[in-house]
Design a protein around this motif. Structure first.
Motif, PDB file in Angstrom:
ATOM      1  N   LEU A 253       0.829  -1.205   0.000  1.00  0.00           N
ATOM      2  CA  LEU A 253       0.000   0.000   0.000  1.00  0.00           C
ATOM      3  C   LEU A 253       0.867   1.259   0.000  1.00  0.00           C
ATOM      4  CD1 LEU A 253      -2.730  -1.142   2.545  1.00  0.00           C
ATOM      5  CD2 LEU A 253      -2.922  -1.020   0.050  1.00  0.00           C
ATOM      6  N   ALA A 254       2.000   1.208   0.689  1.00  0.00           N
ATOM      7  CA  ALA A 254       2.932   2.339   0.650  1.00  0.00           C
ATOM      8  C   ALA A 254       3.558   2.470  -0.733  1.00  0.00           C
ATOM      9  CB  ALA A 254       4.019   2.158   1.713  1.00  0.00           C
ATOM     10  N   MET A 255       3.895   1.345  -1.355  1.00  0.00           N
ATOM     11  CA  MET A 255       4.437   1.379  -2.712  1.00  0.00           C
ATOM     12  C   MET A 255       3.456   2.031  -3.682  1.00  0.00           C
ATOM     13  SD  MET A 255       5.945  -2.498  -2.523  1.00  0.00           S
ATOM     14  CE  MET A 255       5.697  -2.811  -4.263  1.00  0.00           C
ATOM     15  N   GLU A 256       2.181   1.714  -3.510  1.00  0.00           N
ATOM     16  CA  GLU A 256       1.165   2.227  -4.431  1.00  0.00           C
ATOM     17  C   GLU A 256       0.649   3.608  -4.037  1.00  0.00           C
ATOM     18  OE1 GLU A 256       0.343   0.765  -7.186  1.00  0.00           O
ATOM     19  OE2 GLU A 256       1.556  -1.022  -6.830  1.00  0.00           O
ATOM     20  N   PRO A 302     -11.960  -4.877  -4.188  1.00  0.00           N
ATOM     21  CA  PRO A 302     -11.659  -3.899  -3.128  1.00  0.00           C
ATOM     22  C   PRO A 302     -10.218  -4.035  -2.657  1.00  0.00           C
ATOM     23  CG  PRO A 302     -12.931  -5.735  -2.259  1.00  0.00           C
ATOM     24  CD  PRO A 302     -12.869  -5.935  -3.746  1.00  0.00           C
ATOM     25  N   LEU A 303      -9.679  -2.927  -2.174  1.00  0.00           N
ATOM     26  CA  LEU A 303      -8.299  -2.912  -1.697  1.00  0.00           C
ATOM     27  C   LEU A 303      -8.233  -2.095  -0.414  1.00  0.00           C
ATOM     28  CD1 LEU A 303      -5.504  -3.990  -2.685  1.00  0.00           C
ATOM     29  CD2 LEU A 303      -5.066  -1.680  -3.540  1.00  0.00           C
ATOM     30  N   GLN A 304      -7.458  -2.586   0.531  1.00  0.00           N
ATOM     31  CA  GLN A 304      -7.281  -1.855   1.781  1.00  0.00           C
ATOM     32  C   GLN A 304      -6.505  -0.566   1.551  1.00  0.00           C
ATOM     33  OE1 GLN A 304      -5.413  -5.318   3.860  1.00  0.00           O
ATOM     34  NE2 GLN A 304      -6.767  -4.747   5.549  1.00  0.00           N
ATOM     35  N   GLY A 305      -6.515   0.274   2.567  1.00  0.00           N
ATOM     36  CA  GLY A 305      -5.696   1.467   2.581  1.00  0.00           C
ATOM     37  C   GLY A 305      -4.808   1.479   3.815  1.00  0.00           C
ATOM     38  N   LEU A 306      -3.800   2.344   3.801  1.00  0.00           N
ATOM     39  CA  LEU A 306      -2.913   2.432   4.967  1.00  0.00           C
ATOM     40  C   LEU A 306      -3.660   2.858   6.220  1.00  0.00           C
ATOM     41  CD1 LEU A 306       0.287   4.032   3.394  1.00  0.00           C
ATOM     42  CD2 LEU A 306       0.163   1.814   4.535  1.00  0.00           C
ATOM     43  N   THR A 307      -4.770   3.577   6.045  1.00  0.00           N
ATOM     44  CA  THR A 307      -5.535   4.000   7.217  1.00  0.00           C
ATOM     45  C   THR A 307      -6.201   2.825   7.922  1.00  0.00           C
ATOM     46  OG1 THR A 307      -7.395   4.498   5.734  1.00  0.00           O
ATOM     47  CG2 THR A 307      -5.950   6.322   6.339  1.00  0.00           C
ATOM     48  N   ASP A 308      -6.212   1.652   7.308  1.00  0.00           N
ATOM     49  CA  ASP A 308      -6.724   0.458   7.980  1.00  0.00           C
ATOM     50  C   ASP A 308      -5.728  -0.113   8.978  1.00  0.00           C
ATOM     51  OD1 ASP A 308      -9.147   0.454   6.601  1.00  0.00           O
ATOM     52  OD2 ASP A 308      -8.306  -0.647   4.906  1.00  0.00           O
ATOM     53  N   PHE A 309      -4.504   0.437   8.995  1.00  0.00           N
ATOM     54  CA  PHE A 309      -3.459  -0.036   9.895  1.00  0.00           C
ATOM     55  C   PHE A 309      -3.079   1.094  10.852  1.00  0.00           C
ATOM     56  CE2 PHE A 309      -3.173  -2.349   5.964  1.00  0.00           C
ATOM     57  CZ  PHE A 309      -2.959  -3.663   6.345  1.00  0.00           C
ATOM     58  N   PRO A 310      -2.645   0.773  12.068  1.00  0.00           N
ATOM     59  CA  PRO A 310      -2.166   1.826  12.976  1.00  0.00           C
ATOM     60  C   PRO A 310      -1.034   2.628  12.334  1.00  0.00           C
ATOM     61  CG  PRO A 310      -2.389  -0.266  14.129  1.00  0.00           C
ATOM     62  CD  PRO A 310      -2.577  -0.569  12.672  1.00  0.00           C
ATOM     63  N   LYS A 311      -1.047   3.907  12.511  1.00  0.00           N
ATOM     64  CA  LYS A 311      -0.085   4.767  11.836  1.00  0.00           C
ATOM     65  C   LYS A 311       1.343   4.472  12.260  1.00  0.00           C
ATOM     66  CE  LYS A 311       0.386   9.510  10.219  1.00  0.00           C
ATOM     67  NZ  LYS A 311      -0.169  10.883  10.271  1.00  0.00           N
ATOM     68  N   GLU A 312       1.534   3.977  13.488  1.00  0.00           N
ATOM     69  CA  GLU A 312       2.893   3.669  13.926  1.00  0.00           C
ATOM     70  C   GLU A 312       3.459   2.445  13.208  1.00  0.00           C
ATOM     71  OE1 GLU A 312       0.001   2.013  17.062  1.00  0.00           O
ATOM     72  OE2 GLU A 312       0.242   3.849  15.869  1.00  0.00           O
ATOM     73  N   TRP A 314       3.077   2.142   9.848  1.00  0.00           N
ATOM     74  CA  TRP A 314       3.309   2.535   8.461  1.00  0.00           C
ATOM     75  C   TRP A 314       4.815   2.612   8.187  1.00  0.00           C
ATOM     76  CZ3 TRP A 314      -0.311   7.262   7.103  1.00  0.00           C
ATOM     77  CH2 TRP A 314      -1.645   6.880   7.293  1.00  0.00           C
ATOM     78  N   PRO A 315       5.260   2.147   7.043  1.00  0.00           N
ATOM     79  CA  PRO A 315       6.648   2.424   6.642  1.00  0.00           C
ATOM     80  C   PRO A 315       6.773   3.874   6.175  1.00  0.00           C
ATOM     81  CG  PRO A 315       5.505   1.227   4.919  1.00  0.00           C
ATOM     82  CD  PRO A 315       4.544   1.315   6.071  1.00  0.00           C
ATOM     83  N   PRO A 316       7.979   4.386   5.984  1.00  0.00           N
ATOM     84  CA  PRO A 316       8.150   5.732   5.426  1.00  0.00           C
ATOM     85  C   PRO A 316       7.623   5.778   3.993  1.00  0.00           C
ATOM     86  CG  PRO A 316      10.159   4.988   6.514  1.00  0.00           C
ATOM     87  CD  PRO A 316       9.262   3.792   6.408  1.00  0.00           C
ATOM     88  N   VAL A 317       6.416   6.247   3.828  1.00  0.00           N
ATOM     89  CA  VAL A 317       5.704   6.114   2.547  1.00  0.00           C
ATOM     90  C   VAL A 317       6.412   6.838   1.400  1.00  0.00           C
ATOM     91  CG1 VAL A 317       3.511   6.475   1.361  1.00  0.00           C
ATOM     92  CG2 VAL A 317       3.530   5.791   3.759  1.00  0.00           C
ATOM     93  N   PRO A 318       6.867   8.086   1.542  1.00  0.00           N
ATOM     94  CA  PRO A 318       7.491   8.750   0.379  1.00  0.00           C
ATOM     95  C   PRO A 318       8.699   8.002  -0.164  1.00  0.00           C
ATOM     96  CG  PRO A 318       6.946  10.360   2.078  1.00  0.00           C
ATOM     97  CD  PRO A 318       6.748   9.007   2.688  1.00  0.00           C
ATOM     98  N   VAL A 319       9.528   7.445   0.731  1.00  0.00           N
ATOM     99  CA  VAL A 319      10.720   6.717   0.262  1.00  0.00           C
ATOM    100  C   VAL A 319      10.319   5.483  -0.524  1.00  0.00           C
ATOM    101  CG1 VAL A 319      12.801   5.507   1.000  1.00  0.00           C
ATOM    102  CG2 VAL A 319      12.082   7.568   2.204  1.00  0.00           C
ATOM    103  N   VAL A 320       9.395   4.700   0.032  1.00  0.00           N
ATOM    104  CA  VAL A 320       8.960   3.467  -0.628  1.00  0.00           C
ATOM    105  C   VAL A 320       8.237   3.787  -1.928  1.00  0.00           C
ATOM    106  CG1 VAL A 320       7.566   1.381  -0.354  1.00  0.00           C
ATOM    107  CG2 VAL A 320       8.804   2.314   1.599  1.00  0.00           C
ATOM    108  N   PHE A 321       7.395   4.811  -1.909  1.00  0.00           N
ATOM    109  CA  PHE A 321       6.624   5.207  -3.087  1.00  0.00           C
ATOM    110  C   PHE A 321       7.539   5.521  -4.266  1.00  0.00           C
ATOM    111  CE2 PHE A 321       4.528   8.493  -5.643  1.00  0.00           C
ATOM    112  CZ  PHE A 321       3.269   7.959  -5.863  1.00  0.00           C
ATOM    113  N   GLY A 381      10.340  -0.652   3.205  1.00  0.00           N
ATOM    114  CA  GLY A 381       8.949  -1.077   3.316  1.00  0.00           C
ATOM    115  C   GLY A 381       8.699  -2.029   4.467  1.00  0.00           C
ATOM    116  N   ARG A 382       9.746  -2.694   4.979  1.00  0.00           N
ATOM    117  CA  ARG A 382       9.610  -3.608   6.118  1.00  0.00           C
ATOM    118  C   ARG A 382       9.519  -2.858   7.442  1.00  0.00           C
ATOM    119  NH1 ARG A 382      14.125  -5.958   8.524  1.00  0.00           N
ATOM    120  NH2 ARG A 382      15.279  -5.620   6.600  1.00  0.00           N
ATOM    121  N   GLN A 383       9.931  -1.605   7.464  1.00  0.00           N
ATOM    122  CA  GLN A 383       9.926  -0.836   8.706  1.00  0.00           C
ATOM    123  C   GLN A 383       8.490  -0.699   9.226  1.00  0.00           C
ATOM    124  OE1 GLN A 383      12.789  -0.153  10.182  1.00  0.00           O
ATOM    125  NE2 GLN A 383      13.705  -1.214   8.435  1.00  0.00           N
ATOM    126  N   PRO A 384       8.329  -0.621  10.549  1.00  0.00           N
ATOM    127  CA  PRO A 384       9.339  -0.390  11.595  1.00  0.00           C
ATOM    128  C   PRO A 384       9.893  -1.669  12.208  1.00  0.00           C
ATOM    129  CG  PRO A 384       7.166  -0.175  12.530  1.00  0.00           C
ATOM    130  CD  PRO A 384       6.970  -0.517  11.087  1.00  0.00           C
TER     131      PRO A 384
END
Length: 465
Positions: A253-256, A302-312, A314-321, A381-384
């Motif tokens: 999801l961060a990649m996309e 249907p596809l999940q979004g990052l908001t379906d996961f706790p924000k802590e 989330w990987p660093p989205v801009p780097v992975v994106f 993308g594996r972080q944290p």
């Protein structure tokens, strides 16, 4: 910058620098095996000349890869001692297997490969080359098994001391859920990297002398490899992505750039500026439904979004994106170059089209950039987590001061750029020299048994091509 960030930066710098060399040496060892096999089969001195030409380059690349890899093993104890203590019962044996099965094989036959070409028979020397090529692949297998276990841990138990230990058989650990996909994807990437470098060197010399038989042959072989491997890599990447979506959905999801759920089908966001604070991609350029078509093979899935996961989590989205887009963009450019080469071959202009040669030269470093971008996508993308879902990166680092890590990181940067910069410059100088038909061939070759000298074989090959 705190100690954790500096420790991560140091490992990222050293591993990125290191992987440049294995990504080249894995493919180059197999290319040398093919060249020597064709030389023994055909008796053509042209293949012997190309073998010797690339053997010198391989020796330098392999040496720098070994030296840069040694540093990483020390960092597990210095910067990541908590991770080593807890994951050591799993990671340690896998790394030891790599040394015993792969490194010993490579080291044992490398001397014969490099220095025995005039001292042993051609078949024995070819066997040594095959063993070195096999050793590089076995080494990649064990290292990728270690990394894949950290991405998709399996077959483990946690003992009273909080350590990861085998739950029984080692097979679920070695062949963890993401390992086959990562192995195929990485090995093909190494072959693509090598084909781009070989093609760039061949194209460079064709722009100066289109009649050079060595340049013509290496360029032709590289374009064939690129045309075959690039489409296979796209299919392998698709399968790897589906596996990652199942096992590590937040990474995909961060990649996309999919911050919000898409119940009626996700778009494919081509470009934009990810904003994790606002939970959206600003200025996005997207194609509706295509994201679900790629990830679920159904445009309305249907596809999940990052908001379906706790924000802590989330990987660093801009780097992975952006690293993902660099990798995919370069992969598409490789496919385009391979198709361009097929068109030139069909038009019988493979050695005449200067535009194709210039494009091949420009794409020479693309493989290295793509593999680094791919590993940034995988690791960031594996972080944290260091062990996905089980052990956080913040809990894996050694209790070191930030000042000590900053000094060691600076020292690594200076030494690496000086030492490996000099080695890279030497490799480029070797590549800048065109392959010469008078480069000596090993003794007791098949054409001598038939009364044909290597020079005569080269002359015949020039006329043929």
């Amino acid at each position: 910058m705190d100690a954790l960030l500096l420790a991560r930066a140091q490992f990222a710098f050293t591993v990125s620098f290191h992987f440049i060399f294995p990504a080249f040496s894995i493919g180059l060892a197999s290319y040398l095996m093919v060249l020597e096999g064709l030389w023994l089969k055909t008796g053509s001195g042209l293949y012997a000349n190309l073998y010797r030409y690339w053997l010198k380059i391989f020796a330098v690349v392999f040496g720098m890869g070994v030296v840069s890899g040694i540093v990483m093993s020390y960092q597990f104890g210095t910067n990541w001692s908590v991770f080593s203590a807890k994951a050591g019962p799993i990671i340690g044996p896998l790394m030891a297997y790599e040394v015993m099965t792969a490194f010993f094989l490579e080291a044992g036959f490398l001397g014969v490969m490099l220095f025995g070409i005039n001292k042993v028979g051609p078949r024995l020397h070819f066997f040594a080359t095959c063993m070195v090529a096999l050793g590089t692949l076995i080494s990649a297998t064990w290292i990728l098994s270690v990394n894949s276990w950290m991405q998709t841990p399996a077959g483990y138990a946690i003992n009273e001391a909080g350590q990861f230990v085998p739950a029984g058989s080692w097979w679920p650990i070695v062949f963890n859920p993401s390992f086959p996909y990562r192995l195929v994807h990485t090995v093909i990437a190494a072959f693509l990297t090598t084909s781009l470098v070989v093609g760039a060197v061949g194209a460079w010399h064709l722009l100066r002398d289109r009649s050079n038989p060595g340049a013509r042959k290496m360029f032709s072989m590289a374009m064939w490899m690129l045309a075959v491997s690039a489409p296979i890599q796209i299919l392998a990447g698709d399968a790897h992505g589906l596996n990652t979506l199942e096992r590590q959905p937040a990474k995909v999801l961060a990649m996309e750039g999919d911050y919000r759920p898409s119940p009626d089908g996700a778009p494919l966001i081509l470009f934009g500026l990810p904003d994790s604070e606002q939970g959206r991609v600003r200025y996005e350029v997207a194609i509706p439904k295509v994201g679900s078509l790629i990830l679920k093979h159904d445009p309305n899935a249907p596809l999940q979004g990052l908001t379906d996961f706790p924000k802590e989590l989330w990987p660093p989205v801009p780097v992975v994106f952006w690293s993902f887009r660099i990798m995919v963009g370069l992969g598409m450019a490789m496919l385009a170059l391979g198709l361009f080469g097929l068109l030139a071959r069909y038009r019988r202009k493979l050695y005449e089209w200067a535009l194709l040669h210039r494009a091949a030269v420009a794409m020479g470093p693309a493989g290295f950039v793509a593999v680094i971008a791919g590993w940034v996508t995988t690791e960031v993308g594996r972080q944290p987590f260091t062990v996905y879902g089980l052990m956080r990166t913040a809990d894996s680092a050694s209790p070191l001061d930030a000042s000590a890590l900053a000094v060691s990181l600076l020292a690594f940067v200076v030494v690496y750029f000086f030492a490996f910069g000099a080695g890279t410059y030497y490799i480029l100088r070797l590549m800048a020299k065109p392959p010469q038909p008078h480069e000596p061939a090993p003794p007791r070759v098949p054409q001598r048994a038939a009364g044909i000298t290597p020079a005569a074989a080269v002359d015949a090959n020039v006329k043929e091509h």
